[in-house]
Design an enzyme around this catalytic site. Sequence first.
Site, PDB file in Angstrom:
ATOM      1  N   ILE A 144       0.836  -1.189   0.000  1.00  9.90           N
ATOM      2  CA  ILE A 144       0.000   0.000   0.000  1.00  9.90           C
ATOM      3  C   ILE A 144       0.876   1.247   0.000  1.00  9.90           C
ATOM      4  O   ILE A 144       1.837   1.347   0.761  1.00  9.90           O
ATOM      5  CB  ILE A 144      -0.965   0.024   1.218  1.00  9.90           C
ATOM      6  CG1 ILE A 144      -1.805   1.323   1.213  1.00  9.90           C
ATOM      7  CG2 ILE A 144      -0.230  -0.173   2.536  1.00  9.90           C
ATOM      8  CD1 ILE A 144      -2.894   1.369   2.259  1.00  9.90           C
ATOM      9  N   SER A 145       0.574   2.179  -0.898  1.00 10.68           N
ATOM     10  CA  SER A 145       1.263   3.469  -0.990  1.00 10.68           C
ATOM     11  C   SER A 145       2.773   3.249  -1.155  1.00 10.68           C
ATOM     12  O   SER A 145       3.202   2.637  -2.131  1.00 10.68           O
ATOM     13  CB  SER A 145       0.925   4.301   0.254  1.00 10.68           C
ATOM     14  OG  SER A 145       1.269   5.653   0.063  1.00 10.68           O
ATOM     15  N   TRP A 146       3.599   3.723  -0.224  1.00 11.65           N
ATOM     16  CA  TRP A 146       5.047   3.487  -0.297  1.00 11.65           C
ATOM     17  C   TRP A 146       5.328   1.998  -0.437  1.00 11.65           C
ATOM     18  O   TRP A 146       6.200   1.578  -1.202  1.00 11.65           O
ATOM     19  CB  TRP A 146       5.723   4.040   0.953  1.00 11.65           C
ATOM     20  CG  TRP A 146       7.206   3.912   1.011  1.00 11.65           C
ATOM     21  CD1 TRP A 146       8.125   4.841   0.618  1.00 11.65           C
ATOM     22  CD2 TRP A 146       7.970   2.788   1.498  1.00 11.65           C
ATOM     23  NE1 TRP A 146       9.402   4.372   0.822  1.00 11.65           N
ATOM     24  CE2 TRP A 146       9.337   3.107   1.357  1.00 11.65           C
ATOM     25  CE3 TRP A 146       7.627   1.547   2.020  1.00 11.65           C
ATOM     26  CZ2 TRP A 146      10.352   2.246   1.749  1.00 11.65           C
ATOM     27  CZ3 TRP A 146       8.646   0.663   2.408  1.00 11.65           C
ATOM     28  CH2 TRP A 146       9.985   1.014   2.264  1.00 11.65           C
ATOM     29  N   GLY A 148       3.665  -0.141  -1.902  1.00 12.71           N
ATOM     30  CA  GLY A 148       3.389  -0.627  -3.241  1.00 12.71           C
ATOM     31  C   GLY A 148       4.643  -0.676  -4.092  1.00 12.71           C
ATOM     32  O   GLY A 148       4.815  -1.577  -4.920  1.00 12.71           O
ATOM     33  N   THR A 170      -1.099   3.167  -4.962  1.00 10.30           N
ATOM     34  CA  THR A 170       0.328   3.329  -5.200  1.00 10.30           C
ATOM     35  C   THR A 170       0.593   3.733  -6.651  1.00 10.30           C
ATOM     36  O   THR A 170      -0.327   3.956  -7.439  1.00 10.30           O
ATOM     37  CB  THR A 170       1.069   2.030  -4.827  1.00 10.30           C
ATOM     38  OG1 THR A 170       2.469   2.280  -4.760  1.00 10.30           O
ATOM     39  CG2 THR A 170       0.781   0.915  -5.828  1.00 10.30           C
TER      40      THR A 170
END
Length: 312
Positions: A144-146, A148, A170
């Site tokens: 998730i996000s970073w 990803g 992401t």
Amino acid sequence: MTASTATHSAPRVAKKAKTATTRAKPKKMPAHPPEVISPNNDQYDEHRFEIEMVTVGDQEVRVGRQRGNGKGVPLFMFNGIGGNIELLSAVAAWMPEREVITFDVPGVGHSPLPKRPYSLRTMADLAAGILDHYEHDQADIFGISWGGGAAQQFVRTHPDRCRRLVLCATSMGMIMMPSHPSVALKMATPRRYMNKGYAQQVSGDIYGGDCRNNPGLVATLFKHVHWQSRKGYYLQVMALIGWTSFHWLHKIKQPTLIMAGFDDPLVPVLNARMMNRLIPNSELEMFDCGHLFLMTRPEASSKALSEFLDRA
């Protein structure tokens, strides 16, 4: 490649590892809780995961594990920037039968700071070492996000160890549709983790979705943040500098689920659409929410995850 819309929305490890905390019984989820997390519906459980300190190479990391029923491959989860294990407890609680493994990135939560700066390749190797510790040859990989970016790098570095891939809120790294400069500037500092008033002030601008409609929501989420240091945060920022998956995404062979929120100021939805076009065997699941839909709407998120991971 398909798209759908959710309307409700390495080095091997040391053989012996120090073990600490927690075997407290996880909270039982209510039968029909409200869909969106709120101060009166806090589904986060500090004791959802069994916690263990694991040494991979020369780095000690804090690892969380939900044992599940022992069937199938585990789900290995890379968290977002500044995110500790406990922030993934709500979505894991909706998948109690599934083995889930996650960890505090070095310098985040309760993992010691690393001796030197690291890259996403380092994080991929670290994750492989954690899987070795639990004697897993393969896992479903989630980021998730970073996280990803770390998940994409894991598939690139250890392709045979990833069965299915899930990329949540992401992008492809440096080559992406960027956020508005004002949003990027707010993300460049960890101030929101250190100042509750500031977090409520900027949460809607950064995260959109439920946080935009209810700025107080961030207080419920952030009380489960185990803040460590500015250095740990900036090491995560540095790991992304110069990194991109744009030129090799088309080589990913694993079935891939891309999850995104329609109202995500931090990672605009166009990024998810671009990744969906570039990854051959991918599908796109959209949520009527923002950047933190996984955390504010764990039931809907876990349903999409489970449906994808349970396919033969």
